[in-house]
Enzyme design. Structure first.
Site, mmCIF file in Angstrom:
data_model
loop_
_atom_site.group_PDB
_atom_site.id
_atom_site.type_symbol
_atom_site.label_atom_id
_atom_site.label_comp_id
_atom_site.label_asym_id
_atom_site.label_seq_id
_atom_site.Cartn_x
_atom_site.Cartn_y
_atom_site.Cartn_z
ATOM 1 N N ILE A 74 0.998 -1.174 -0.020
ATOM 2 C CA ILE A 74 -0.140 0.101 0.089
ATOM 3 C C ILE A 74 0.733 1.207 -0.179
ATOM 4 O O ILE A 74 0.428 2.380 -0.167
ATOM 5 C CB ILE A 74 -0.912 0.022 1.121
ATOM 6 N N SER A 80 -9.168 -0.687 16.071
ATOM 7 C CA SER A 80 -9.255 -1.739 17.222
ATOM 8 C C SER A 80 -9.762 -0.884 18.494
ATOM 9 O O SER A 80 -9.545 0.047 18.578
ATOM 10 C CB SER A 80 -7.790 -1.924 17.232
ATOM 11 N N TYR A 119 1.150 0.521 18.494
ATOM 12 C CA TYR A 119 0.332 -0.211 17.538
ATOM 13 C C TYR A 119 -1.007 0.490 17.666
ATOM 14 O O TYR A 119 -1.608 1.058 16.699
ATOM 15 C CB TYR A 119 -0.036 -1.758 17.877
ATOM 16 N N LYS A 147 -3.281 3.271 15.065
ATOM 17 C CA LYS A 147 -4.804 3.219 14.644
ATOM 18 C C LYS A 147 -5.384 4.453 15.044
ATOM 19 O O LYS A 147 -6.027 4.855 14.101
ATOM 20 C CB LYS A 147 -5.377 2.196 15.446
ATOM 21 N N ASN A 207 -1.529 -14.194 20.026
ATOM 22 C CA ASN A 207 -2.874 -14.088 20.683
ATOM 23 C C ASN A 207 -3.254 -15.667 21.235
ATOM 24 O O ASN A 207 -2.654 -16.451 20.946
ATOM 25 C CB ASN A 207 -3.845 -13.689 19.499
ATOM 26 N N LEU A 208 -4.041 -15.462 22.095
ATOM 27 C CA LEU A 208 -4.609 -16.581 22.822
ATOM 28 C C LEU A 208 -5.083 -17.626 22.029
ATOM 29 O O LEU A 208 -4.398 -18.830 22.165
ATOM 30 C CB LEU A 208 -5.631 -16.166 23.989
ATOM 31 N N ALA A 235 3.261 -7.742 30.028
ATOM 32 C CA ALA A 235 3.360 -6.369 30.377
ATOM 33 C C ALA A 235 2.398 -5.818 29.424
ATOM 34 O O ALA A 235 2.285 -6.076 28.305
ATOM 35 C CB ALA A 235 4.643 -5.796 29.935
HETATM 36 P P1 NAD Z 1 -3.181 -9.984 9.218
HETATM 37 O O1 NAD Z 1 -1.824 -9.786 9.472
HETATM 38 O O2 NAD Z 1 -3.714 -11.745 9.143
HETATM 39 O O3 NAD Z 1 -3.629 -9.388 7.685
HETATM 40 C C1 NAD Z 1 -3.047 -8.045 7.702
HETATM 41 C C2 NAD Z 1 -2.847 -8.240 6.112
HETATM 42 O O4 NAD Z 1 -2.127 -6.963 5.678
HETATM 43 C C3 NAD Z 1 -1.759 -9.411 5.848
HETATM 44 O O5 NAD Z 1 -1.992 -10.275 4.775
HETATM 45 C C4 NAD Z 1 -0.572 -8.666 5.327
HETATM 46 O O6 NAD Z 1 0.407 -9.409 4.548
HETATM 47 C C5 NAD Z 1 -0.965 -7.434 4.727
HETATM 48 N N1 NAD Z 1 0.034 -6.072 4.961
HETATM 49 C C6 NAD Z 1 0.369 -5.679 5.995
HETATM 50 N N2 NAD Z 1 1.138 -4.472 5.621
HETATM 51 C C7 NAD Z 1 0.940 -4.187 4.254
HETATM 52 C C8 NAD Z 1 1.151 -3.265 3.489
HETATM 53 N N3 NAD Z 1 2.231 -2.326 3.452
HETATM 54 N N4 NAD Z 1 0.911 -3.454 2.074
HETATM 55 C C9 NAD Z 1 0.036 -4.442 1.687
HETATM 56 N N5 NAD Z 1 -0.420 -5.427 2.653
HETATM 57 C C10 NAD Z 1 -0.029 -5.291 3.852
HETATM 58 O O7 NAD Z 1 -4.283 -9.466 10.435
HETATM 59 P P2 NAD Z 1 -5.986 -9.232 10.675
HETATM 60 O O8 NAD Z 1 -5.824 -9.891 11.970
HETATM 61 O O9 NAD Z 1 -6.591 -10.011 9.550
HETATM 62 O O10 NAD Z 1 -6.092 -7.818 10.927
HETATM 63 C C11 NAD Z 1 -6.619 -6.956 9.482
HETATM 64 C C12 NAD Z 1 -6.804 -5.637 10.205
HETATM 65 O O11 NAD Z 1 -7.616 -5.588 11.359
HETATM 66 C C13 NAD Z 1 -5.313 -4.998 10.445
HETATM 67 O O12 NAD Z 1 -5.357 -3.703 10.130
HETATM 68 C C14 NAD Z 1 -5.435 -5.093 12.027
HETATM 69 O O13 NAD Z 1 -4.504 -3.977 12.736
HETATM 70 C C15 NAD Z 1 -6.748 -5.084 12.565
HETATM 71 N N6 NAD Z 1 -7.261 -5.505 13.670
HETATM 72 C C16 NAD Z 1 -7.032 -7.048 14.034
HETATM 73 C C17 NAD Z 1 -7.165 -7.576 15.050
HETATM 74 C C18 NAD Z 1 -6.919 -8.778 15.616
HETATM 75 O O14 NAD Z 1 -6.926 -9.218 16.686
HETATM 76 N N7 NAD Z 1 -6.757 -9.597 14.642
HETATM 77 C C19 NAD Z 1 -7.970 -6.889 16.069
HETATM 78 C C20 NAD Z 1 -8.534 -5.317 15.676
HETATM 79 C C21 NAD Z 1 -7.951 -4.767 14.448
HETATM 80 C C1 WQD Z 2 -6.196 -12.420 25.252
HETATM 81 C C2 WQD Z 2 -6.115 -12.859 26.734
HETATM 82 C C3 WQD Z 2 -3.801 -12.615 27.871
HETATM 83 C C4 WQD Z 2 -1.975 -15.317 25.074
HETATM 84 C C5 WQD Z 2 -4.833 -8.101 21.088
HETATM 85 C C6 WQD Z 2 -4.284 -6.631 20.748
HETATM 86 C C7 WQD Z 2 -5.587 -5.891 20.477
HETATM 87 C C8 WQD Z 2 -6.169 -6.672 19.449
HETATM 88 C C9 WQD Z 2 -6.594 -8.222 19.711
HETATM 89 C C10 WQD Z 2 -5.651 -5.959 17.227
HETATM 90 C C11 WQD Z 2 -5.230 -11.875 27.722
HETATM 91 C C12 WQD Z 2 -4.144 -13.930 27.621
HETATM 92 C C13 WQD Z 2 -2.677 -14.605 25.577
HETATM 93 C C14 WQD Z 2 -1.181 -16.195 25.641
HETATM 94 C C15 WQD Z 2 -2.627 -15.735 27.706
HETATM 95 N N1 WQD Z 2 -5.437 -6.656 18.231
HETATM 96 N N2 WQD Z 2 -3.140 -14.770 27.004
HETATM 97 N N3 WQD Z 2 -1.458 -16.355 27.019
HETATM 98 O O1 WQD Z 2 -4.210 -8.881 24.404
HETATM 99 O O2 WQD Z 2 -6.734 -8.918 24.501
HETATM 100 O O3 WQD Z 2 -5.694 -8.095 22.399
HETATM 101 O O4 WQD Z 2 -5.393 -8.684 20.207
HETATM 102 O O5 WQD Z 2 -5.937 -4.763 17.007
HETATM 103 O O6 WQD Z 2 -5.042 -4.801 19.973
HETATM 104 O O7 WQD Z 2 -3.726 -5.940 22.044
HETATM 105 O O8 WQD Z 2 -5.418 -10.424 22.927
HETATM 106 O O9 WQD Z 2 -5.366 -12.840 22.446
HETATM 107 O O10 WQD Z 2 -3.175 -11.546 22.897
HETATM 108 O O11 WQD Z 2 -4.930 -11.915 24.973
HETATM 109 O O12 WQD Z 2 -2.699 -16.010 28.717
HETATM 110 O O13 WQD Z 2 -0.322 -17.096 25.183
HETATM 111 O O14 WQD Z 2 -5.318 -13.979 26.869
HETATM 112 O O15 WQD Z 2 -2.923 -12.186 28.878
HETATM 113 O O16 WQD Z 2 -5.921 -11.880 28.727
HETATM 114 P P1 WQD Z 2 -5.334 -9.141 23.663
HETATM 115 P P2 WQD Z 2 -4.740 -11.844 23.412
#
Ligand code: NAD
Ligand code: WQD
Length: 339
Positions: free
Chosen positions: A60, A125, A149, A153, A199-200, A293
């Protein structure tokens, strides 16, 4: 047919959304640099949606590439998923996160304006809220992210609020996701983290499949009923449906919407482990370790506004979240196979 550019469309949430968009009659073009996803996803999106999906491998941040894409296609809208999302990594590599997530978004918005495309959904997010001192977050909860991060956003949200003020023809949805989990019910696509999962849910499922020996539970001394952290987990299929609903809702009546996408019902780490054990029939070994943390004890969405504006609410509960994750994991033990 309405055409939508899906940045980050081979990623976890983007791939599930691409299928639902195609099923809803949208023509889908995916742009992804594959920094956190696999090209093989595209064939599976096509297989599941029974529709052809265009895939462009690229970044992008590449002005010229975007200009070419916008000159070759007439888009009605853009859904902007592309971004880096690992909180810990963002603290270690802030410039990489600001460059990818913020500068990348600026390039995309600039090329959208040049191409005359003014309809956008942005993946925000719950992280933008930080730690307000209470646990149920509405869209009016103060915006004060506590990590790099989250700040990327919030910066993009701020840019979009300013863009809307400067050019009222923009139609923008800021969707703030809580904790996406689960997978397509077919087990053909799902979350495929490269390296050790942060993530969990992906960590639990990799323990279940035998890729990791045990789960570390980060703290059992929080002020919650079982002492472990509480989160609002939302099925990725519900999340994808929220995007289709937002795309259909954006328009003259609703030109700028900011919505939480969550279920409103939080679960603890131990509840997630038990639910996964029920769904998979596999015991998940775990060890209680110190707090991670930056983790909060508890938070979840007030998701009333999404129901009111979109007529959308999450339908799939914790058992489906775990069953679908397990179905994906057990039929794809190594993910898409190239990590
Ligand atoms: P993901 O990493 O699986 O998908 C993101 C995609 O973007 C990947 O395929 C990656 O290759 C691509 N990408 C990254 N940087 C790029 C760039 N500069 N140009 C082109 N492609 C690029 O993540 P996801 O979980 O599907 O998350 C999608 C969006 O949702 C992200 O913006 C993330 O921050 C947001 N989000 C995710 C979560 C979550 O926990 N999964 C929660 C809240 C918000
Ligand atoms: C969930 C719970 C951990 C892993 C993150 C980002 C947030 C969003 C979603 C993008 C917590 C516990 C986790 C492990 C554990 N992403 N845990 N052992 O931290 O709520 O959110 O992902 O926008 O921005 O901060 O998600 O799945 O990491 O944790 O005990 O190995 O599981 O402490 O209570 P989190 P998570």
């Amino acid at each position: 047919m309405r055409k939508v550019l899906v940045t980050g469309g081979t990623g976890y949430i983007g791939s599930h959304t691409a299928i639902q968009l195609a099923n809803a009659g949208f023509e889908v073009v995916i742009l992804d640099n594959l920094s956190n996803s696999s090209k093989g996803v595209v064939a599976r999106i096509e297989e599941l949606s029974k529709r052809q999906v265009d895939f462009i491998e690229g970044d992008i941040r590449d002005h010229e590439l975007l200009r070419n894409i916008f000159s070759q296609h007439t888009f009605d809208s853009v859904i902007h998923f592309a971004g880096l999302k690992a909180v810990g990594e963002s603290e270690e590599q802030p410039l990489r996160y600001f460059d990818n997530n913020v500068s990348g978004s600026i390039v995309l918005f600039d090329e959208m304006i040049k191409a005359g495309v003014y309809k956008l959904i942005f993946s925000s997010s719950a992280t933008v809220y930080g730690d307000p001192g209470y646990v149920c977050y509405s869209e009016n909860t103060p915006l004060a992210p506590i990590n790099v991060y989250g700040r990327t956003k919030l910066m993009v949200e701020d840019i979009l609020r300013d863009l809307k003020k400067s050019q009222p023809k923009w139609q923008i949805a800021l969707l703030r996701y809580f904790n996406p989990v689960g997978a397509h019910e077919s087990g053909r696509i799902g979350e495929n983290p490269f390296g050790v999962p942060n993530n969990l849910m992906p960590f639990i499922s990799q323990v279940a499949i035998g890729r990791r020996s045990k789960l570390m539970v980060y703290g059992n001394d929080y002020a919650t009923p079982d002492g472990t952290g509480l989160r609002d987990y939302i099925h990725v299929e519900d999340l994808a449906a929220g995007h289709v609903a937002a795309l259909k809702t954006l328009g003259d009546v609703n030109p700028f919407i900011t919505l939480n996408l969550g279920t409103g019902k939080p679960y603890s780490v131990l509840e997630m482990i038990s639910a996964f054990e029920r769904a998979s029939g596999i015991k998940i070994p775990y060890e209680i370790v110190g707090r991670r943390a930056g983790d909060l004890s508890e938070y979840y969405a007030n998701a009333d506004l999404a129901k009111e504006i979109l007529g959308w609410q999450a339908k799939l509960g914790i058992d489906r979240m775990c069953a679908d994750t397990w179905c994906w994991q057990k039929s794809n033990p190594e993910g898409y196979g190239i990590d």
